[in-house]
Design an enzyme around this catalytic site. Structure first.
Site, PDB file in Angstrom:
ATOM      1  N   CYS A   3      22.723  67.294  46.834  1.00 24.16           N
ATOM      2  CA  CYS A   3      24.158  67.117  47.083  1.00 24.16           C
ATOM      3  C   CYS A   3      24.888  66.612  45.836  1.00 24.16           C
ATOM      4  O   CYS A   3      26.113  66.489  45.833  1.00 24.16           O
ATOM      5  CB  CYS A   3      24.430  66.245  48.312  1.00 24.16           C
ATOM      6  N   ASP A  39      21.769  46.959  44.110  1.00 20.36           N
ATOM      7  CA  ASP A  39      21.898  47.414  45.500  1.00 20.36           C
ATOM      8  C   ASP A  39      21.206  46.517  46.523  1.00 20.36           C
ATOM      9  O   ASP A  39      21.405  46.682  47.716  1.00 20.36           O
ATOM     10  CB  ASP A  39      21.407  48.867  45.633  1.00 20.36           C
ATOM     11  N   CYS A  41      23.222  70.699  51.777  1.00 21.67           N
ATOM     12  CA  CYS A  41      22.156  69.788  52.211  1.00 21.67           C
ATOM     13  C   CYS A  41      21.087  70.563  52.994  1.00 21.67           C
ATOM     14  O   CYS A  41      21.391  71.202  54.002  1.00 21.67           O
ATOM     15  CB  CYS A  41      22.747  68.675  53.090  1.00 21.67           C
ATOM     16  N   CYS A  81      27.703  69.628  42.991  1.00 22.39           N
ATOM     17  CA  CYS A  81      29.065  69.091  42.872  1.00 22.39           C
ATOM     18  C   CYS A  81      29.719  69.601  41.589  1.00 22.39           C
ATOM     19  O   CYS A  81      29.161  69.448  40.501  1.00 22.39           O
ATOM     20  CB  CYS A  81      29.017  67.561  42.877  1.00 22.39           C
ATOM     21  N   CYS A 104      38.155  65.110  46.133  1.00 27.40           N
ATOM     22  CA  CYS A 104      37.250  66.198  46.528  1.00 27.40           C
ATOM     23  C   CYS A 104      38.053  67.435  46.925  1.00 27.40           C
ATOM     24  O   CYS A 104      37.537  68.554  46.885  1.00 27.40           O
ATOM     25  CB  CYS A 104      36.376  65.782  47.709  1.00 27.40           C
ATOM     26  N   CYS A 114      17.661  62.683  55.962  1.00 25.94           N
ATOM     27  CA  CYS A 114      17.840  62.893  54.522  1.00 25.94           C
ATOM     28  C   CYS A 114      16.486  62.901  53.799  1.00 25.94           C
ATOM     29  O   CYS A 114      15.618  62.067  54.063  1.00 25.94           O
ATOM     30  CB  CYS A 114      18.740  61.792  53.978  1.00 25.94           C
TER      31      CYS A 114
HETATM   32 FE1  SF4 Z   1      20.973  66.148  51.968  1.00 28.75          FE
HETATM   33 FE2  SF4 Z   1      21.890  64.795  49.867  1.00 28.75          FE
HETATM   34 FE3  SF4 Z   1      19.974  63.735  51.453  1.00 28.75          FE
HETATM   35 FE4  SF4 Z   1      19.418  65.781  49.821  1.00 28.75          FE
HETATM   36  S1  SF4 Z   1      20.053  63.701  49.213  1.00 28.75           S
HETATM   37  S2  SF4 Z   1      18.829  65.620  51.960  1.00 28.75           S
HETATM   38  S3  SF4 Z   1      21.314  66.981  49.923  1.00 28.75           S
HETATM   39  S4  SF4 Z   1      22.090  64.220  52.029  1.00 28.75           S
HETATM   40 FE1  SF4 Z   2      33.365  66.214  46.640  1.00 23.77          FE
HETATM   41 FE2  SF4 Z   2      31.525  67.013  44.895  1.00 23.77          FE
HETATM   42 FE3  SF4 Z   2      31.036  67.134  47.523  1.00 23.77          FE
HETATM   43 FE4  SF4 Z   2      32.766  68.812  46.409  1.00 23.77          FE
HETATM   44  S1  SF4 Z   2      30.578  68.716  46.023  1.00 23.77           S
HETATM   45  S2  SF4 Z   2      33.057  67.680  48.313  1.00 23.77           S
HETATM   46  S3  SF4 Z   2      33.732  67.508  44.861  1.00 23.77           S
HETATM   47  S4  SF4 Z   2      31.342  65.307  46.313  1.00 23.77           S
END
Ligand code: SF4
Ligand code: SF4
Length: 386
Positions: free
Chosen positions: A246, A136, A200, A250, A190, A216
């Protein structure tokens, strides 16, 4: 084309032997859509203090990274996702470290494996191949190229997502001076899901696939060394290095299927549920041992102490008060003392209040005094409301 499909198969097979979950190929050329989205994101200031994001200029020209490159291999190296084993009644408050950071530093692991893959390419192709591993830190739009190669698709949480696997993997790239047939992109899947956006804790998503890093938890706990704005401290919970929320929500990551993990990323015991009081009190040598060989090296000692103070303030645990009180007068870093004051204010007992009031008498740093006064006001307002 300079190569046969058989060569690609051999490269893919070698990548699998090295522990890569998946590999895909794209041409080492400008991305058709460029990196306008990234440049607009930087223009909007969403990168916060991460000046390195803007430093290298555009990231859509692999020739800047390896002149004469013809192909770009993109690879996924899996780390341990899944549910944490959580002790519901730990004797001392515990913190959370993002899953990718609990084993060996991915920069080292990825570089070693990509270099081995480059050497294997020379053997497979039958001539010395010029290659350059990228992680990265290289000025390359990783997710854009990975998505173009069809390694996965860019999901609404901004991460690359591999259908049938999820997002718990690290990305790497290998530039080669060999023309290889590109693999096909896949469509984003998605659908109507928006679990990550809704989960979040700090509302950091501006929209689908656009993150305001300045809100974040990963940014605050890893990249940002200043005073974390008070409104974000409670949502940080017990997270002391990164945030996986986040990803945790998922559906692609929630599958019960057993998934591969690179052995190098198996979690070290001390990084699984770190003791927050130990972290608040960590010495220089203890810090060196704690972060050695891991991605946690990115966070200096005072930053981990600051994060531990916030997490202790959110813990609701009475046994946090004395260690916090000692740090309030004894910690050499004003940034830590300021967050410790906030934490005592959150714990909100008479004992906390007494410690804050006596510390205010001797504190000579203005920013810490402000934090102490604010913490005292916080406790008094709760007491008044009762
Ligand atoms: Fe939000 Fe994802 Fe950042 Fe956690 S890692 S604060 S859920 S954007
Ligand atoms: Fe896409 Fe996973 Fe977010 Fe749902 S939780 S919108 S499948 S990245």
């Amino acid at each position: 084309m300079e190569t046969s499909p058989n060569i690609t198969e051999q490269i893919f097979s070698k990548a699998q032997d090295l522990g890569f979950l998946r590999i895909a190929i794209t041409a080492a050329q400008d991305l058709p859509e460029g990196d306008d989205a990234l440049q607009n994101w930087i223009q909007s200031g969403y990168h916060g203090d991460m000046d390195f994001m803007a430093k290298h200029g555009r990231r859509d020209d692999p020739q800047k990274v390896l002149s004469g490159a013809k192909s770009l291999l993109v690879v996924a190296l899996p780390y341990a996702g899944g549910q944490d084993l959580v002790n519901l009644t730990p004797s001392r408050p515990q913190g959370f470290i993002a899953r990718y950071a609990r084993g060996r530093d991915y920069h080292e692991v990825m570089r070693e494996k990509l270099m081995a893959l480059g050497e294997a390419c020379s053997e497979i192709i039958g001539r010395p191949v010029v290659s350059r591993p990228c992680i990265d830190t290289a000025p390359l739009l990783e997710r854009g190229y990975a998505s173009q190669a069809g390694l996965g698709f860019v999901a609404k949480n901004t991460m690359l997502l591999i259908p049938g696997f999820g997002t718990y993997f690290l990305l790497g790239e290998l530039l080669l001076d060999v023309e290889l047939p590109p693999t096909e992109p896949i469509k984003p899947k998605c659908g109507s899901c928006r679990s990550c956006l809704d989960a979040c804790p700090t509302g950091a998503f501006v929209s689908e696939r656009v993150l305001d890093a300045r809100k974040c938890v990963s940014y605050f706990t890893i990249e940002y060394s200043g005073a974390i704005p008070q409104e974000y401290r409670r949502p940080i919970g017990n997270m002391v290095f990164g945030c996986d929320i986040c990803q945790e929500v998922c559906p692609y990551n929630l599958s019960k299927k057993i998934k591969p993990v690179a052995p190098e990323f198996i979690a070290r015991d001390e990084l699984q549920n770190p003791d927050l009081i130990d972290l608040l009190e960590i010495t220089s040598s203890g810090h060196r041992r704690f972060v050695k060989g891991t991605a946690l090296r990115r966070a200096p000692r005072h930053q981990l102490m600051r994060n531990a103070a916030i997490a202790l303030g959110n813990s609701g645990r009475a046994e946090a008060i004395e260690p916090l009180a000692q740090a309030l007068t004894g910690n050499r870093y004003p940034i830590v003392r300021g967050h410790v004051a906030w934490a005592l204010g959150e714990l909100g007992t008479e004992v906390s209040l007494n410690h804050l009031q006596s510390a205010l008498v001797n504190e000579d740093d203005d920013s810490v005094c402000d934090e102490i006064r604010s913490a005292i006001a916080n406790i008094e307002s709760v007491n008044d409301a009762d």
